[in-house]
Design an enzyme around this catalytic site. Sequence first.
Site, PDB file in Angstrom:
ATOM      1  N   GLU A  91      56.326  -7.112  61.871  1.00 69.51           N
ATOM      2  CA  GLU A  91      55.318  -6.779  61.170  1.00 69.51           C
ATOM      3  C   GLU A  91      53.921  -7.698  61.150  1.00 69.51           C
ATOM      4  OE1 GLU A  91      54.882  -5.064  56.395  1.00 69.51           O
ATOM      5  OE2 GLU A  91      56.374  -6.430  57.039  1.00 69.51           O
TER       6      GLU A  91
ATOM      7  N   ASP B 146      51.435 -11.496  51.915  1.00 69.38           N
ATOM      8  CA  ASP B 146      51.701 -12.867  50.901  1.00 69.38           C
ATOM      9  C   ASP B 146      52.755 -13.725  51.293  1.00 69.38           C
ATOM     10  OD1 ASP B 146      53.595 -10.710  50.539  1.00 69.38           O
ATOM     11  OD2 ASP B 146      53.928 -10.890  48.264  1.00 69.38           O
TER      12      ASP B 146
ATOM     13  N   HIS C 291      59.676   2.359  49.916  1.00 70.43           N
ATOM     14  CA  HIS C 291      59.583   1.239  49.083  1.00 70.43           C
ATOM     15  C   HIS C 291      60.365   1.627  47.908  1.00 70.43           C
ATOM     16  CE1 HIS C 291      57.440  -2.380  47.706  1.00 70.43           C
ATOM     17  NE2 HIS C 291      56.966  -2.410  48.970  1.00 70.43           N
TER      18      HIS C 291
ATOM     19  N   GLU D  58      61.795   2.872  56.034  1.00 71.36           N
ATOM     20  CA  GLU D  58      61.999   1.365  55.389  1.00 71.36           C
ATOM     21  C   GLU D  58      62.452   1.542  54.028  1.00 71.36           C
ATOM     22  OE1 GLU D  58      59.936  -2.886  54.447  1.00 71.36           O
ATOM     23  OE2 GLU D  58      58.911  -1.465  55.742  1.00 71.36           O
TER      24      GLU D  58
ATOM     25  N   TYR E 213      52.204   3.376  47.675  1.00 74.41           N
ATOM     26  CA  TYR E 213      53.787   3.479  47.794  1.00 74.41           C
ATOM     27  C   TYR E 213      54.133   4.567  46.524  1.00 74.41           C
ATOM     28  CZ  TYR E 213      53.804  -0.845  50.024  1.00 74.41           C
ATOM     29  OH  TYR E 213      53.547  -1.861  51.159  1.00 74.41           O
TER      30      TYR E 213
ATOM     31  N   ASP F 182      57.158   3.391  54.805  1.00 80.68           N
ATOM     32  CA  ASP F 182      57.955   2.472  53.740  1.00 80.68           C
ATOM     33  C   ASP F 182      58.034   3.376  52.547  1.00 80.68           C
ATOM     34  OD1 ASP F 182      59.029   0.674  51.989  1.00 80.68           O
ATOM     35  OD2 ASP F 182      57.443  -0.925  52.326  1.00 80.68           O
TER      36      ASP F 182
ATOM     37  N   ARG G 129      65.401  -6.205  57.582  1.00 84.44           N
ATOM     38  CA  ARG G 129      64.320  -6.692  57.115  1.00 84.44           C
ATOM     39  C   ARG G 129      63.991  -7.680  56.306  1.00 84.44           C
ATOM     40  NH1 ARG G 129      59.687  -5.879  58.139  1.00 84.44           N
ATOM     41  NH2 ARG G 129      58.838  -4.659  56.292  1.00 84.44           N
TER      42      ARG G 129
ATOM     43  N   GLU H 159      64.311  -6.362  52.917  1.00 87.26           N
ATOM     44  CA  GLU H 159      62.951  -7.431  52.436  1.00 87.26           C
ATOM     45  C   GLU H 159      63.395  -7.996  50.807  1.00 87.26           C
ATOM     46  OE1 GLU H 159      59.191  -5.538  50.556  1.00 87.26           O
ATOM     47  OE2 GLU H 159      59.728  -4.557  52.523  1.00 87.26           O
TER      48      GLU H 159
END
Length: 399
Positions: free
Chosen positions: A334, A311, A207, A231, A157, A205, A278, A257
């Site tokens: 995803e 995770d 991030h 994203e 990222y 992403d 998300r 997220e």
Amino acid sequence: MTPVMIKNIECFITRPDRHNLVTVRVTTDKGVTGHGCATFQQRPLAVKTLVDEYLKPLLIGRDANNIEDLWQMMNVNAYWRNGPLMNNAISGVDMALWDIKGQLAGMPLYQLLGGKSRDAIPAYSHASGETLEELFASVDKLLAQGYRHIRCQLGFYGGTPSALHAPENPTPGAWFDQQEYMANTVEMFRALREKYGWKLHILHDVHERLFPQQAVQLAKQLEPFQPYFIEDILPPQQTAWLEQIRQQSCVPLALGELFNNPAEWHDLIVNRRIDFIRCHVSQIGGITPAIKLAHLCQAFGVRLAWHGPGDMTPIGVAVNTHLNIHLHNAAIQEFIPRSATTDAVFPGAPIAKEGFVYPPEAAGIGVGFVEELALAHPVVYRPHEWTQSRLPDGAIHTP
């Protein structure tokens, strides 16, 4: 309805692979047991404490049928609310209660919610590499597995800087250079389109690695390559800038997220500043609030792309799948491959087949939990150095 009384609530942390996975088990007096995902891998012991010390004494002796009332009570019982610790603890119980209700009804969760709106949900997985050649090899592997939606990242990222100009005695951390990352990302999209044409849907992403004006610039530069979505182009505290991005680029945006609080997503949805939500289902409190969020999104043309990282427990993966099969505005899922060790602890979890994910057909959520195997893999805490992202002058940046 015959009352189904809660007899016990237990919380387990297991690390069968790289991540600490948190599972909640709710046992009832009717012999039906449910399991839910409460994974917050950076703070797993704190979530377990909340379940064991606060939610368990609050809920034992109450009727498991009344999911809505129990969720509302858990949400306001501490007065302060909407944080990742409490939301994950609530989620573990909430998912377990839905698991129990599905088993009592003899239905898989998606049927209990109202049945299918699609046959399967398209999936995307992650391709990455330090070089374009490594990235192409990763993409080719996923294409051979049937994926047609692939998240592509060149380096970690924010990218891996080639010649970082940093101060002397630099503070430890995950250093990156925003300008180099932006240039490399635009080149990555150009190279992917040149090699694969339009048979591949490309996701990426950011991030949160950019300042707001940089985010505007990147969105404009990526527009010709038509990404499926970009994203987290901004962090949650800078979402007011999304309006400026919208004014200058038609690149589809995905965000959410890191959201925990409905106040974080309400205005973005109502004002149509994002195309995909998300949110991580356990981070917002479980199935009960996720359904409400999905219906709000549908009214404003926002599609669902629930967060699905490595995770989270396979129980959480199955919940995402059930929601996606039922909810009409679900867009994509995803999907991260799991180890055989993890699947042994959580048997029955969904897998990806030719780029699609299908829901479990067993009653309830449909994923088992083998306590003996879970206990054989105890929690191991690590400091997660990747969250210590640093700019070229050494300043911490949002990870």
